[in-house]
Design a protein around this motif. Sequence first.
Motif, short mmCIF file in Angstrom:
data_model
loop_
_atom_site.label_atom_id
_atom_site.label_comp_id
_atom_site.label_asym_id
_atom_site.label_seq_id
_atom_site.Cartn_x
_atom_site.Cartn_y
_atom_site.Cartn_z
N ARG A 187 16.93 29.88 88.49
CA ARG A 187 18.26 29.73 89.05
C ARG A 187 18.19 29.73 90.57
NH1 ARG A 187 18.52 28.23 84.77
NH2 ARG A 187 19.79 28.90 83.01
N GLU A 188 19.34 29.46 91.20
CA GLU A 188 19.40 29.45 92.66
C GLU A 188 19.16 30.87 93.19
OE1 GLU A 188 18.87 28.34 95.77
OE2 GLU A 188 19.88 26.58 94.93
N THR A 189 18.73 30.96 94.45
CA THR A 189 18.43 32.28 95.01
C THR A 189 19.71 33.00 95.41
OG1 THR A 189 18.26 31.61 97.34
CG2 THR A 189 16.31 31.31 95.97
N PRO A 190 19.74 34.32 95.21
CA PRO A 190 20.94 35.09 95.59
C PRO A 190 21.27 34.97 97.08
CG PRO A 190 19.50 36.39 94.18
CD PRO A 190 18.74 35.15 94.54
N GLU A 199 29.28 35.18 95.95
CA GLU A 199 28.68 36.50 95.79
C GLU A 199 28.57 36.93 94.34
OE1 GLU A 199 29.27 41.01 97.55
OE2 GLU A 199 29.70 39.23 98.76
N GLU A 200 29.53 36.59 93.51
CA GLU A 200 29.47 37.00 92.10
C GLU A 200 28.29 36.35 91.39
OE1 GLU A 200 30.96 39.39 90.41
OE2 GLU A 200 31.73 39.92 92.39
N GLU A 201 28.04 35.08 91.69
CA GLU A 201 26.87 34.42 91.11
C GLU A 201 25.59 35.10 91.58
OE1 GLU A 201 26.81 30.04 91.09
OE2 GLU A 201 28.82 30.17 91.98
N ALA A 202 25.55 35.45 92.87
CA ALA A 202 24.38 36.13 93.40
C ALA A 202 24.16 37.47 92.70
CB ALA A 202 24.53 36.35 94.91
N ARG A 203 25.24 38.21 92.49
CA ARG A 203 25.13 39.51 91.83
C ARG A 203 24.63 39.35 90.39
NH1 ARG A 203 27.94 43.75 93.67
NH2 ARG A 203 29.47 42.33 94.59
N GLU A 204 25.12 38.32 89.70
CA GLU A 204 24.71 38.08 88.32
C GLU A 204 23.22 37.76 88.23
OE1 GLU A 204 25.52 34.88 84.71
OE2 GLU A 204 26.89 34.97 86.43
N ILE A 205 22.72 36.93 89.16
CA ILE A 205 21.30 36.56 89.15
C ILE A 205 20.44 37.77 89.47
CG2 ILE A 205 19.55 35.21 90.39
CD1 ILE A 205 21.61 32.95 90.55
N LEU A 206 20.86 38.59 90.42
CA LEU A 206 20.08 39.78 90.76
C LEU A 206 19.95 40.72 89.57
CD1 LEU A 206 21.48 40.57 94.32
CD2 LEU A 206 19.13 39.93 93.76
N ARG A 210 16.58 42.89 87.70
CA ARG A 210 16.61 44.12 88.48
C ARG A 210 17.54 45.12 87.81
NH1 ARG A 210 16.02 39.71 91.52
NH2 ARG A 210 15.01 39.72 93.57
N SER A 211 17.31 46.36 88.07
CA SER A 211 18.25 47.38 87.60
C SER A 211 19.53 47.27 88.41
CB SER A 211 17.64 48.77 87.75
OG SER A 211 17.49 49.09 89.13
N ALA A 212 20.60 47.92 87.93
CA ALA A 212 21.88 47.87 88.65
C ALA A 212 21.73 48.43 90.06
CB ALA A 212 22.93 48.65 87.86
N GLU A 213 20.95 49.50 90.20
CA GLU A 213 20.74 50.10 91.53
C GLU A 213 19.97 49.15 92.44
OE1 GLU A 213 19.99 51.49 88.66
OE2 GLU A 213 21.54 53.06 88.49
N ALA A 215 19.79 45.88 92.21
CA ALA A 215 20.64 44.73 92.52
C ALA A 215 21.63 45.06 93.63
CB ALA A 215 21.38 44.27 91.26
N ALA A 216 22.26 46.24 93.54
CA ALA A 216 23.23 46.63 94.56
C ALA A 216 22.56 46.81 95.92
CB ALA A 216 23.93 47.92 94.14
N ALA A 217 21.39 47.44 95.94
CA ALA A 217 20.68 47.67 97.19
C ALA A 217 20.24 46.35 97.82
CB ALA A 217 19.47 48.57 96.95
N GLU A 218 19.76 45.40 96.98
CA GLU A 218 19.29 44.13 97.53
C GLU A 218 20.45 43.29 98.04
OE1 GLU A 218 16.24 40.52 96.31
OE2 GLU A 218 16.07 42.52 95.43
N LEU A 219 21.57 43.34 97.35
CA LEU A 219 22.74 42.60 97.82
C LEU A 219 23.21 43.14 99.17
CD1 LEU A 219 24.61 40.30 96.93
CD2 LEU A 219 26.12 42.01 95.92
N GLU A 220 23.16 44.45 99.34
CA GLU A 220 23.52 45.06 100.62
C GLU A 220 22.54 44.62 101.71
OE1 GLU A 220 24.04 49.55 102.54
OE2 GLU A 220 24.01 49.27 100.36
N GLU A 221 21.26 44.53 101.36
CA GLU A 221 20.25 44.09 102.33
C GLU A 221 20.47 42.64 102.72
OE1 GLU A 221 15.42 43.26 102.42
OE2 GLU A 221 16.26 44.60 100.91
N ILE A 222 20.82 41.79 101.76
CA ILE A 222 21.11 40.39 102.05
C ILE A 222 22.25 40.27 103.05
CG2 ILE A 222 22.00 38.24 101.07
CD1 ILE A 222 20.44 38.91 98.51
N HIS A 223 23.30 41.06 102.86
CA HIS A 223 24.43 41.04 103.79
C HIS A 223 24.00 41.50 105.18
CE1 HIS A 223 27.82 39.83 101.35
NE2 HIS A 223 27.46 40.65 100.38
#
Length: 472
Positions: A187-190, A199-206, A210-213, A215-223
């Motif tokens: 799939r496309e990269t988050p 962002e919702e698509e990114a969260r779903e792919i992560l 990845r575990s929920a924790e 995924a949340a940490a990596e999404l915060e890092e991406i931002h």
Amino acid sequence: MPTARRSRRAALLVLFGALGGLNWGYDTGVMSTAVLFLREEFALGSWAEGGIVTGLILGAIVGAAGGGRLSDRHGRRPVLIAAAAAFVVAPIGMAAAPTAAVLLAFRVLVGLGAGLAAVTLPVYLSEIAPARIRGRVTATYVLAIVSGQLLGFLVGLAFTPEESWRWMLGLSVVPSVLFAAGLAFIRETPRWLVTKGREEEAREILRRDRSAEEAAAELEEIHAIRQAEQAAGAQTLTVLLRPWVRPILVVGLVVAVLQQIMGANAIIYYAPTTLQNVGFSDQAAVASNLIIGVMNVLAVWLALTYADRWGRRPLLLGGAAGMALSLGVLAVTNLALPAPDGFGVVGLVTLACMAAYIFLFQASWGSITWVVLGEIFPLSVRAAAMAVATTALWIGNGVVALGFPPLLEAVGVGWAFAGFAVICCAGLAFTWRRIPETSGRSLEEIETSFHRAAEGSADDAGRASARPAAGR
């Protein structure tokens, strides 16, 4: 997500990255054998021979120059699909080519795919892979490139008795189809999705691997990274002209070009041709090519294993010195002794020096150059600087690929490799004077060191210009 499922997805990602690298490596490796028979099939002169080999590189320059912008605009996955399409179509066209011109056109096409993949696939892998396997995925991609070259050498050897260059080139469709099939499972990269507000698509792919924790940490890092890039401003080429940036760009450009003109491409593309010139038969020259392929794989593994432990500068310095020595011995042997028929002293020394050179190159400049380029450029100009350095690197590759056959014809093996030995000495001197040690230092520390060096140079220049005025 269950651990077993995450492990399967991680293994699939590693396999996908390996297929992309394998494809690129095979196309470059198999040509070193195929060109022996293309020369006879189409009555190619030395410049035409170099042109056929260089066709892939010309396409790669175009693909590399435009791939980054296309992937930023349309996404990583669509660009990889375009690369896969070129990889599938081009081998069929090359295998069926009725003329050298048609063959060249399809070589350019496969090069276009290779350039798109070379720019986009490492970015895709680094952005999609979880942090726990990112290093493994990247290492697998690099190893797959040299493994693909070895596979190309093996296929070339298998079809040498029939002189079937069409099968040699056409069989690259196999890894191409596998690579294309792998695109159905990715799939496309988050990170790209976040830049487009999805962002919702990114969260779903992560959350797929990845575990929920995590995924949340990596999404915060991406931002956080996204905000830093926006604060840094536009990635334009004019930014590279800032006084403190120019020395870094010069280092990156020189390292990139030196890597390509030190002689490695002359050996990878034309080893059988060179060995024919020192008395080897077609079969013996192609079989000896396998030694170079094995050295490629072993050396890359060594560099990936010990680069952080030994440091960048020691590897670059030791590699340049050893490469200059091996090519110097090769040159002196060929200039001092007559070339024999068959396996004479000149032939065996030439093969041994080429194998030693390739091992030293891949363990140092072949691998570490990419590490250094990824570390020295500051965040605010990283994208623009990497684009310039990569384009310069491909141009250097093309110059060697195109120019080596007529150079070999004009001056012979000895003087040709003596020239490469001199370039290796230049690389040794440049590394000693200009390339800093980057191992064990953060990217911010490296950037600060260049800032201080630039300020010191400016202060020295100011004092030098002030001294004559004081004398007056």
